[in-house]
Design a protein around this motif. Structure first.
Motif, PDB file in Angstrom:
ATOM      1  N   PRO A  39       0.835  -1.249   0.091  1.00 54.63           N
ATOM      2  CA  PRO A  39       0.065   0.135   0.072  1.00 54.63           C
ATOM      3  C   PRO A  39       0.882   1.323   0.188  1.00 54.63           C
ATOM      4  N   GLN A  40       1.871   1.349   0.815  1.00 55.80           N
ATOM      5  CA  GLN A  40       2.983   2.490   0.788  1.00 55.80           C
ATOM      6  C   GLN A  40       3.420   2.679  -0.632  1.00 55.80           C
ATOM      7  N   ALA A  41       4.063   1.495  -1.272  1.00 52.13           N
ATOM      8  CA  ALA A  41       4.700   1.669  -2.289  1.00 52.13           C
ATOM      9  C   ALA A  41       3.513   2.384  -3.494  1.00 52.13           C
ATOM     10  N   PHE A  42       2.182   1.798  -3.436  1.00 54.64           N
ATOM     11  CA  PHE A  42       1.195   2.290  -4.226  1.00 54.64           C
ATOM     12  C   PHE A  42       0.891   3.780  -4.247  1.00 54.64           C
ATOM     13  N   LEU A  43       0.824   4.016  -2.941  1.00 51.48           N
ATOM     14  CA  LEU A  43       0.631   5.545  -2.552  1.00 51.48           C
ATOM     15  C   LEU A  43       1.681   6.295  -3.176  1.00 51.48           C
ATOM     16  N   ARG A  44       2.816   5.988  -3.081  1.00 57.78           N
ATOM     17  CA  ARG A  44       4.025   6.680  -3.610  1.00 57.78           C
ATOM     18  C   ARG A  44       4.105   6.834  -5.060  1.00 57.78           C
ATOM     19  N   GLU A  45       3.665   5.931  -5.882  1.00 55.58           N
ATOM     20  CA  GLU A  45       3.194   5.777  -7.238  1.00 55.58           C
ATOM     21  C   GLU A  45       2.290   6.796  -7.747  1.00 55.58           C
ATOM     22  N   ILE A  46       1.230   6.815  -6.649  1.00 58.76           N
ATOM     23  CA  ILE A  46       0.022   7.522  -7.031  1.00 58.76           C
ATOM     24  C   ILE A  46       0.416   9.047  -6.966  1.00 58.76           C
ATOM     25  N   GLN A  47       1.052   9.310  -5.607  1.00 56.18           N
ATOM     26  CA  GLN A  47       1.210  10.748  -5.330  1.00 56.18           C
ATOM     27  C   GLN A  47       2.323  11.470  -6.437  1.00 56.18           C
ATOM     28  N   ALA A  48       2.979  10.396  -7.027  1.00 55.56           N
ATOM     29  CA  ALA A  48       4.162  10.889  -7.947  1.00 55.56           C
ATOM     30  C   ALA A  48       3.726  11.131  -9.304  1.00 55.56           C
TER      31      ALA A  48
ATOM     32  N   MET B   1       6.864  -0.077 -14.836  1.00 53.48           N
ATOM     33  CA  MET B   1       7.378  -1.368 -14.344  1.00 53.48           C
ATOM     34  C   MET B   1       8.923  -1.697 -14.684  1.00 53.48           C
ATOM     35  N   MET B   2       9.178  -1.426 -15.987  1.00 60.68           N
ATOM     36  CA  MET B   2      10.581  -1.757 -16.493  1.00 60.68           C
ATOM     37  C   MET B   2      11.688  -0.720 -15.620  1.00 60.68           C
ATOM     38  N   GLN B   3      11.276   0.237 -15.367  1.00 63.20           N
ATOM     39  CA  GLN B   3      12.168   1.151 -14.640  1.00 63.20           C
ATOM     40  C   GLN B   3      12.319   0.570 -13.234  1.00 63.20           C
ATOM     41  N   ALA B   4      10.994   0.097 -12.613  1.00 63.92           N
ATOM     42  CA  ALA B   4      11.063  -0.253 -11.189  1.00 63.92           C
ATOM     43  C   ALA B   4      11.956  -1.530 -10.999  1.00 63.92           C
ATOM     44  N   SER B   5      11.923  -2.471 -12.214  1.00 65.34           N
ATOM     45  CA  SER B   5      12.538  -3.656 -12.049  1.00 65.34           C
ATOM     46  C   SER B   5      14.151  -3.611 -12.110  1.00 65.34           C
ATOM     47  N   SER B   6      14.715  -2.392 -13.008  1.00 63.84           N
ATOM     48  CA  SER B   6      16.004  -2.143 -13.401  1.00 63.84           C
ATOM     49  C   SER B   6      16.608  -1.529 -11.994  1.00 63.84           C
ATOM     50  N   LEU B   7      15.581  -0.843 -11.053  1.00 68.21           N
ATOM     51  CA  LEU B   7      16.088  -0.476  -9.973  1.00 68.21           C
ATOM     52  C   LEU B   7      15.938  -1.393  -8.658  1.00 68.21           C
ATOM     53  N   LEU B   8      15.672  -2.404  -8.955  1.00 64.43           N
ATOM     54  CA  LEU B   8      15.241  -3.583  -8.132  1.00 64.43           C
ATOM     55  C   LEU B   8      14.221  -3.033  -6.995  1.00 64.43           C
ATOM     56  N   ALA B   9      13.057  -2.331  -7.453  1.00 59.87           N
ATOM     57  CA  ALA B   9      12.159  -1.743  -6.476  1.00 59.87           C
ATOM     58  C   ALA B   9      11.188  -2.759  -6.831  1.00 59.87           C
ATOM     59  N   THR B  10      11.299  -4.064  -6.114  1.00 66.00           N
ATOM     60  CA  THR B  10      10.509  -5.196  -6.308  1.00 66.00           C
ATOM     61  C   THR B  10       9.102  -4.781  -5.969  1.00 66.00           C
ATOM     62  N   GLU B  11       8.945  -4.033  -4.762  1.00 69.81           N
ATOM     63  CA  GLU B  11       7.469  -3.871  -4.307  1.00 69.81           C
ATOM     64  C   GLU B  11       6.441  -2.985  -5.396  1.00 69.81           C
ATOM     65  N   VAL B  12       7.397  -1.990  -6.035  1.00 61.71           N
ATOM     66  CA  VAL B  12       6.864  -1.108  -7.112  1.00 61.71           C
ATOM     67  C   VAL B  12       6.443  -2.178  -8.472  1.00 61.71           C
ATOM     68  N   VAL B  13       7.124  -3.023  -8.523  1.00 64.45           N
ATOM     69  CA  VAL B  13       6.888  -4.151  -9.962  1.00 64.45           C
ATOM     70  C   VAL B  13       5.599  -4.771  -9.225  1.00 64.45           C
ATOM     71  N   VAL B  14       5.599  -5.235  -8.152  1.00 64.68           N
ATOM     72  CA  VAL B  14       4.549  -6.047  -7.691  1.00 64.68           C
ATOM     73  C   VAL B  14       2.974  -5.113  -7.567  1.00 64.68           C
ATOM     74  N   VAL B  15       3.294  -3.702  -7.297  1.00 68.62           N
ATOM     75  CA  VAL B  15       2.314  -2.782  -7.337  1.00 68.62           C
ATOM     76  C   VAL B  15       1.666  -2.875  -8.847  1.00 68.62           C
TER      77      VAL B  15
END
Lengths: 204, 43
Positions: A39-48, B1-15
């Motif tokens: 949820p935190q990562a989701f909110l960060r993506e939304i806010q950005a 998603m591609m940018q997130a995976s290249s940065l290893l931001a796995t939680e963003v990839v899952v989002v």
């Protein structure tokens, strides 16, 4: 009601197991981020503003690619089912092109359309075309020949009349099964350019 | 998603994975309703 309850319980169990694996140190959270952090990562993506932009871009590719891939696939599938000579002429062309994976088309999409929205849409079209082609072909081929003779007997002798009176109504269920499969395939194809070392094609 | 995976931001990839799953769920649900309406005459 019981099915809904079971579905919810199954989902909760899945999330709990997922949460427990990195929590218990079985896997690093870098390899498997726990759902509690999402949820935190989701909110960060939304806010950005990234999330909405990515979803809108994906939807644009998705809708256009799905519509064109489905339209072309169904049209060619029905045409080859109705015309034996066309079926014979295309049989080996289909066998040649069908097994080429969507990802393999990415370099050609870039060469033909540049690094553009069109290239991303093209990959989705390829992804859904064959599913709809075979679904429509199979559904139209399965039409009972007796029905076509009945159409002849009632004066619907032209191909167009048979198409609208017999073939399309009789094959709708099969065609729609293909369209439904294509709905999922198109989402996979939306992500394909993202994963193919071509960030400029990425929409998500 | 591609940018997130290249940065290893796995939680963003899952989002974004879940976003695609949700969008698929929505489109599939809407399609099933449309299909049932279209095929109502067959039942």
């Amino acid at each position: 009601m019981q099915r809904t309850l079971l579905a919810v319980l199954g989902l909760i169990a899945f999330l709990l197991i997922w949460e427990a694996v990195p929590y218990l140190g079985l896997v690093s959270p870098l390899f498997l981020p726990p759902p509690s952090g999402l949820p935190q990562a989701f909110l960060r993506e939304i806010q950005a503003g990234y999330w909405l932009k990515a979803v809108l871009a994906s939807l644009e590719h998705y809708i256009l690619g799905l519509a064109l891939g489905t339209g072309f696939g169904v049209a060619l599938g029905i045409a080859t089912a109705l015309y034996d000579k066309l079926d014979a002429a295309l049989s080996w062309v289909v066998r040649l092109l069908r097994p080429v994976p969507g990802l393999a088309w990415v370099p050609f999409a870039i060469v033909w359309f540049g690094i553009s929205e069109t290239a991303a849409t093209f990959i989705i079209i390829i992804g859904v075309f064959w599913i709809n082609y075979y679904a429509a072909y199979g559904a139209a081929k399965a039409i009972d020949k007796d029905l076509l003779e009945v159409a002849d007997a009632f004066g619907h002798r032209s191909t167009l009349a048979k198409l609208f009176k017999i073939v399309l109504p009789g094959s709708t269920a099969g065609i729609l099964a293909g369209v439904r499969t294509g709905l999922g395939q198109a989402w996979m194809a939306v992500v394909a350019p993202n994963c193919s070392a071509c960030p400029a094609l990425a929409s998500g | 998603m591609m940018q997130a995976s290249s940065l290893l931001a796995t939680e963003v990839v899952v989002v974004y994975m879940i976003t695609i799953a949700a969008l698929y769920g929505l489109t599939d649900t809407l399609f099933v309703q449309l299909r049932d309406r279209l095929l109502r005459w067959q039942r």
